[in-house]
Design an enzyme around this catalytic site. Sequence first.
Site, PDB file in Angstrom:
ATOM      1  N   GLY A  12      10.552  77.730 -60.840  1.00 33.44           N
ATOM      2  CA  GLY A  12      10.948  79.139 -60.724  1.00 33.44           C
ATOM      3  C   GLY A  12      12.061  79.502 -61.682  1.00 33.44           C
ATOM      4  N   ASP A  13      12.347  80.808 -61.749  1.00 35.06           N
ATOM      5  CA  ASP A  13      13.440  81.340 -62.572  1.00 35.06           C
ATOM      6  C   ASP A  13      13.275  81.030 -64.056  1.00 35.06           C
ATOM      7  OD1 ASP A  13      14.608  82.267 -60.229  1.00 35.06           O
ATOM      8  OD2 ASP A  13      15.690  80.395 -59.920  1.00 35.06           O
ATOM      9  N   LYS A  16      10.241  85.020 -65.826  1.00 40.68           N
ATOM     10  CA  LYS A  16       8.972  85.760 -65.664  1.00 40.68           C
ATOM     11  C   LYS A  16       9.206  87.265 -65.732  1.00 40.68           C
ATOM     12  CE  LYS A  16       8.442  83.579 -61.768  1.00 40.68           C
ATOM     13  NZ  LYS A  16       9.495  82.538 -61.822  1.00 40.68           N
ATOM     14  N   GLY A  40      13.337  86.500 -57.428  1.00 44.00           N
ATOM     15  CA  GLY A  40      14.358  87.354 -58.030  1.00 44.00           C
ATOM     16  C   GLY A  40      14.046  87.406 -59.505  1.00 44.00           C
ATOM     17  N   HIS A  41      13.546  88.551 -59.960  1.00 40.44           N
ATOM     18  CA  HIS A  41      13.128  88.675 -61.355  1.00 40.44           C
ATOM     19  C   HIS A  41      14.076  89.659 -62.042  1.00 40.44           C
ATOM     20  CE1 HIS A  41       8.760  87.329 -60.278  1.00 40.44           C
ATOM     21  NE2 HIS A  41       9.692  86.449 -59.942  1.00 40.44           N
ATOM     22  N   ARG A 150      -2.908  83.403 -37.583  1.00 37.66           N
ATOM     23  CA  ARG A 150      -3.514  84.691 -37.190  1.00 37.66           C
ATOM     24  C   ARG A 150      -2.711  85.454 -36.140  1.00 37.66           C
ATOM     25  NH1 ARG A 150      -8.405  81.030 -36.756  1.00 37.66           N
ATOM     26  NH2 ARG A 150      -6.558  79.715 -36.567  1.00 37.66           N
ATOM     27  N   GLN A 231       7.943  82.396 -58.221  1.00 39.27           N
ATOM     28  CA  GLN A 231       8.254  80.955 -58.109  1.00 39.27           C
ATOM     29  C   GLN A 231       7.628  80.197 -59.291  1.00 39.27           C
ATOM     30  OE1 GLN A 231       6.975  82.478 -54.813  1.00 39.27           O
ATOM     31  NE2 GLN A 231       9.068  83.147 -54.837  1.00 39.27           N
ATOM     32  N   GLY A 309      22.362  83.832 -55.192  1.00 42.97           N
ATOM     33  CA  GLY A 309      23.618  83.554 -55.884  1.00 42.97           C
ATOM     34  C   GLY A 309      23.982  82.073 -55.925  1.00 42.97           C
ATOM     35  N   ARG A 312      22.259  77.020 -59.706  1.00 44.45           N
ATOM     36  CA  ARG A 312      21.000  76.298 -59.906  1.00 44.45           C
ATOM     37  C   ARG A 312      21.311  74.916 -60.461  1.00 44.45           C
ATOM     38  NH1 ARG A 312      18.524  81.511 -63.052  1.00 44.45           N
ATOM     39  NH2 ARG A 312      17.956  82.740 -61.233  1.00 44.45           N
ATOM     40  N   LYS A 338      14.892  81.299 -73.030  1.00 45.49           N
ATOM     41  CA  LYS A 338      16.278  80.817 -73.009  1.00 45.49           C
ATOM     42  C   LYS A 338      16.549  79.723 -74.049  1.00 45.49           C
ATOM     43  CE  LYS A 338      18.457  81.832 -69.047  1.00 45.49           C
ATOM     44  NZ  LYS A 338      18.896  81.904 -67.648  1.00 45.49           N
ATOM     45  N   LEU A 339      15.782  79.762 -75.143  1.00 44.68           N
ATOM     46  CA  LEU A 339      16.036  78.780 -76.205  1.00 44.68           C
ATOM     47  C   LEU A 339      17.465  78.940 -76.725  1.00 44.68           C
ATOM     48  CD1 LEU A 339      14.663  76.560 -77.937  1.00 44.68           C
ATOM     49  CD2 LEU A 339      14.145  78.339 -79.626  1.00 44.68           C
TER      50      LEU A 339
HETATM   51  P1  GDP Z   1      12.318  84.789 -63.048  1.00 46.30           P
HETATM   52  O1  GDP Z   1      12.561  84.567 -61.595  1.00 46.30           O
HETATM   53  O2  GDP Z   1      11.341  83.832 -63.613  1.00 46.30           O
HETATM   54  O3  GDP Z   1      11.974  86.223 -63.376  1.00 46.30           O
HETATM   55  O4  GDP Z   1      13.700  84.477 -63.763  1.00 46.30           O
HETATM   56  P2  GDP Z   1      15.154  84.999 -63.298  1.00 46.30           P
HETATM   57  O5  GDP Z   1      15.235  86.447 -63.580  1.00 46.30           O
HETATM   58  O6  GDP Z   1      15.463  84.548 -61.921  1.00 46.30           O
HETATM   59  O7  GDP Z   1      16.084  84.148 -64.244  1.00 46.30           O
HETATM   60  C1  GDP Z   1      16.030  84.250 -65.625  1.00 46.30           C
HETATM   61  C2  GDP Z   1      17.398  84.771 -66.141  1.00 46.30           C
HETATM   62  O8  GDP Z   1      17.471  84.525 -67.536  1.00 46.30           O
HETATM   63  C3  GDP Z   1      17.564  86.274 -65.993  1.00 46.30           C
HETATM   64  O9  GDP Z   1      18.938  86.540 -65.775  1.00 46.30           O
HETATM   65  C4  GDP Z   1      17.120  86.832 -67.338  1.00 46.30           C
HETATM   66  O10 GDP Z   1      17.750  88.068 -67.675  1.00 46.30           O
HETATM   67  C5  GDP Z   1      17.588  85.748 -68.265  1.00 46.30           C
HETATM   68  N1  GDP Z   1      16.764  85.534 -69.465  1.00 46.30           N
HETATM   69  C6  GDP Z   1      15.412  85.648 -69.601  1.00 46.30           C
HETATM   70  N2  GDP Z   1      15.032  85.250 -70.841  1.00 46.30           N
HETATM   71  C7  GDP Z   1      16.170  84.888 -71.477  1.00 46.30           C
HETATM   72  C8  GDP Z   1      16.444  84.350 -72.777  1.00 46.30           C
HETATM   73  O11 GDP Z   1      15.552  84.101 -73.582  1.00 46.30           O
HETATM   74  N3  GDP Z   1      17.736  84.052 -73.060  1.00 46.30           N
HETATM   75  C9  GDP Z   1      18.758  84.277 -72.193  1.00 46.30           C
HETATM   76  N4  GDP Z   1      19.994  83.953 -72.571  1.00 46.30           N
HETATM   77  N5  GDP Z   1      18.541  84.775 -70.954  1.00 46.30           N
HETATM   78  C10 GDP Z   1      17.269  85.059 -70.608  1.00 46.30           C
HETATM   79  P1  IMO Z   2      11.397  83.314 -58.704  1.00 47.44           P
HETATM   80  O1  IMO Z   2      10.156  84.173 -58.539  1.00 47.44           O
HETATM   81  C1  IMO Z   2      13.494  79.627 -57.693  1.00 47.44           C
HETATM   82  C2  IMO Z   2      12.810  77.971 -53.699  1.00 47.44           C
HETATM   83  C3  IMO Z   2      13.972  77.980 -52.736  1.00 47.44           C
HETATM   84  C4  IMO Z   2      13.646  76.729 -51.924  1.00 47.44           C
HETATM   85  C5  IMO Z   2      12.128  76.778 -51.823  1.00 47.44           C
HETATM   86  C6  IMO Z   2      11.598  77.381 -50.537  1.00 47.44           C
HETATM   87  O2  IMO Z   2      12.642  84.081 -58.891  1.00 47.44           O
HETATM   88  O3  IMO Z   2      11.152  82.271 -59.734  1.00 47.44           O
HETATM   89  P2  IMO Z   2      11.465  79.870 -49.622  1.00 47.44           P
HETATM   90  O4  IMO Z   2      12.554  80.867 -49.347  1.00 47.44           O
HETATM   91  O5  IMO Z   2      10.446  80.337 -50.610  1.00 47.44           O
HETATM   92  O6  IMO Z   2      10.837  79.326 -48.370  1.00 47.44           O
HETATM   93  O7  IMO Z   2      12.240  78.615 -50.283  1.00 47.44           O
HETATM   94  O8  IMO Z   2      11.691  77.573 -52.930  1.00 47.44           O
HETATM   95  N1  IMO Z   2      12.467  79.282 -54.283  1.00 47.44           N
HETATM   96  C7  IMO Z   2      12.742  79.634 -55.545  1.00 47.44           C
HETATM   97  N2  IMO Z   2      13.407  78.989 -56.512  1.00 47.44           N
HETATM   98  N3  IMO Z   2      12.954  80.826 -57.963  1.00 47.44           N
HETATM   99  C8  IMO Z   2      12.248  81.483 -57.012  1.00 47.44           C
HETATM  100  O9  IMO Z   2      11.544  82.618 -57.252  1.00 47.44           O
HETATM  101  C9  IMO Z   2      12.165  80.912 -55.713  1.00 47.44           C
HETATM  102  N4  IMO Z   2      11.582  81.286 -54.547  1.00 47.44           N
HETATM  103  C10 IMO Z   2      11.759  80.274 -53.688  1.00 47.44           C
HETATM  104  O10 IMO Z   2      15.191  77.863 -53.415  1.00 47.44           O
HETATM  105  O11 IMO Z   2      13.981  75.580 -52.656  1.00 47.44           O
HETATM  106 MG    MG Z   3      14.121  84.228 -60.273  1.00 47.77          MG
END
Ligand code: GDP
Ligand code: IMO
Ligand code: MG
Length: 435
Positions: A12-13, A16, A40-41, A150, A231, A309, A312, A338-339
Amino acid sequence: MTVVAVVGSQWGDEGKGKVVDLLTDAADLVVRFQGGNNAGHTLVVGGESYALHLVPSGILHPGKRALVGNGVVVDPDVLIGEIDDLAARGVEVTPGNFTVSASAHVIMPYHRMLDGARERPPAGDCAGGRVVIGTTGRGIGPCYEDKASRQGLRMGDLLLPERFSSRAGAALLEKNALFRTLYALPEVGLPELEALRERWAARLAPFIGDARAVLWEALSAGRNVLFEGAQGSQLDIDHGTYPYVTSSTTLSGGACGGAGAPPRSLGKVLGLVKAYTTRVGEGPFPTEVAGPFGERLREAGREYGTTTGRPRRCGHLDAVAVRTAVALSGITSLAVTKLDVLRGLGPLKIAESYRLDGELVRHMPPDIRDLARCEPVYRDCDGFGEDISGARRLSDLPGAARRYLDCLEELCGAPLGLVSVGPERGETVLLEKFF
Ligand code: GDP
Ligand code: IMO
Ligand code: MG
C-alpha cells in the site's frame, strides 16, 4: 475503449492516488472496487494537497464520473465528510458525477468497536493465538466478515427503514452479546442506529444506485475506464502476508467481483511500485531497515500514514514482492513512484531473490512462517545526488537513477510505464500512452 486497472504491488501507499489523478485526464469513469476508508490516497494539485479515503481520486477532474463499487465497504459519515470537504474546496460531488453502489456494505459503529477491541487483546490465557494486526481501526475487517456471513447491511438498505431495522436488530443480538461478555464494551441500541440511518439516507440517497449499470453503459459506449485499487498486493486477503493483511481482494481481478467488470474487459494493469518499500502495521517485511537508512527514507519520503498518521516502516525495494504482484495481477506495466526520495541516500539495494533453506526463491512464499526464514539476496546499485524532480524524460535523469530503473524493470519482470519524481501531477516521466 481502454480499461486500465491501477493496483499497488507492495504493502500500500505506493502513490496510487497521484497516478489515478494523473491518468484521469484521459479517462471517462474512475471506479473504486474494494477496501474502504482504510485507504488514504493523497494527490497534490497546484500546490494543494487532497487526502481521499472513499471518493475515487479522479473526482478532482471536472466532467468525469466516479463510482464506488459493490466491493467497497462504506462508512457513511466518512463519505458525507469527504463530499462536504471537497465541496468546501470547490470540487462538486453530485449525483450526476458520483454513484455509490446500493450493494456496497455499510460500516456500522459496531464494526469499528469490534475492530478496536480485537486490536487490544485481553491479557492472560485467552489472549493466546489472537494476533494484533495493526489495522487502521476503521471497522473494515468486521464489516467484510458480516458481508461474508450474510449479516451485513448494504447502502441500499439505508433507503428501506423496516428492512434496515430488522437486519440491524438481528446483528445487534450477536454484537451486543460479544461486547457484554468478551470485550466489556457498552451495548449498542437499535434506536441509535435507526437515527443514524435516517441521517445517512437524508444525505446519501441521491448518490445510491446501480453502479454496475453505469459501468456497463460506459463499457458498451466505448468509454475509457480507470479502476483505482486500494492497499497493495501483499495486503491481499488470500495472497498477502496472512494474517497481516486487509480483508479484501486487492489484486486487479478484484475489479470483476467488486465492480461487476467482465474479466475480459480489463485491458492494461498498471502496477504501482514505490522506489523503495514501506509497510504500516504489523507483519513480515523482509527488506525492512530499522537503522539510520530506514529513518532517512521515512523523513525524506514523509512516510507517515495518510489515514492514521502512523510512521511507516521503511526498507529497500523488494523485487520479489513486486514480481509476485506482477504474476497475481497480470501487471502489464509499472509506475515507479517517489524515485526523487532516493536522492542523496548513498548506495542503494534491490532484493532480487530470497534465500530459503539454502535455495533461492523468486516469489513470496505463501506462508509467513516460510517468509520469516527468508534472507533477501541483494543487487547493489549506485545512488545519485542530483535533484530529479524536474525530469520529464528518461534522458533527463542522471545515469545512476536510470541504471536503478533498468535494474528494477529487469528484476520485477514488467516494463516501465511511467516514473514519478514528485507529488504533483506534472512531476512525471510518461513512457506509455495509457488511453
Ligand atoms: P496511495 O495510498 O497509494 O495513494 O499513496 P499515499 O497517498 O498514501 O502515499 C503516497 C505519498 O507520496 C503521498 O503523500 C503523495 O503525495 C506522495 N507522492 C506520490 N508520488 C510521489 C513522488 O513521485 N515523489 C514524492 N516525493 N512524493 C510522491
Ligand atoms: P492505501 O490504499 C497501507 C494495512 C493496515 C494493517 C492492515 C489491515 O492507502 O494504500 P485494515 O484496517 O485494512 O483491516 O488493516 O492493512 N492497510 C494499509 N496499509 N495503505 C493502505 O491503503 C492500507 N489499508 C490497510 O495498516 O496493517
Ligand atoms: Mg495510502
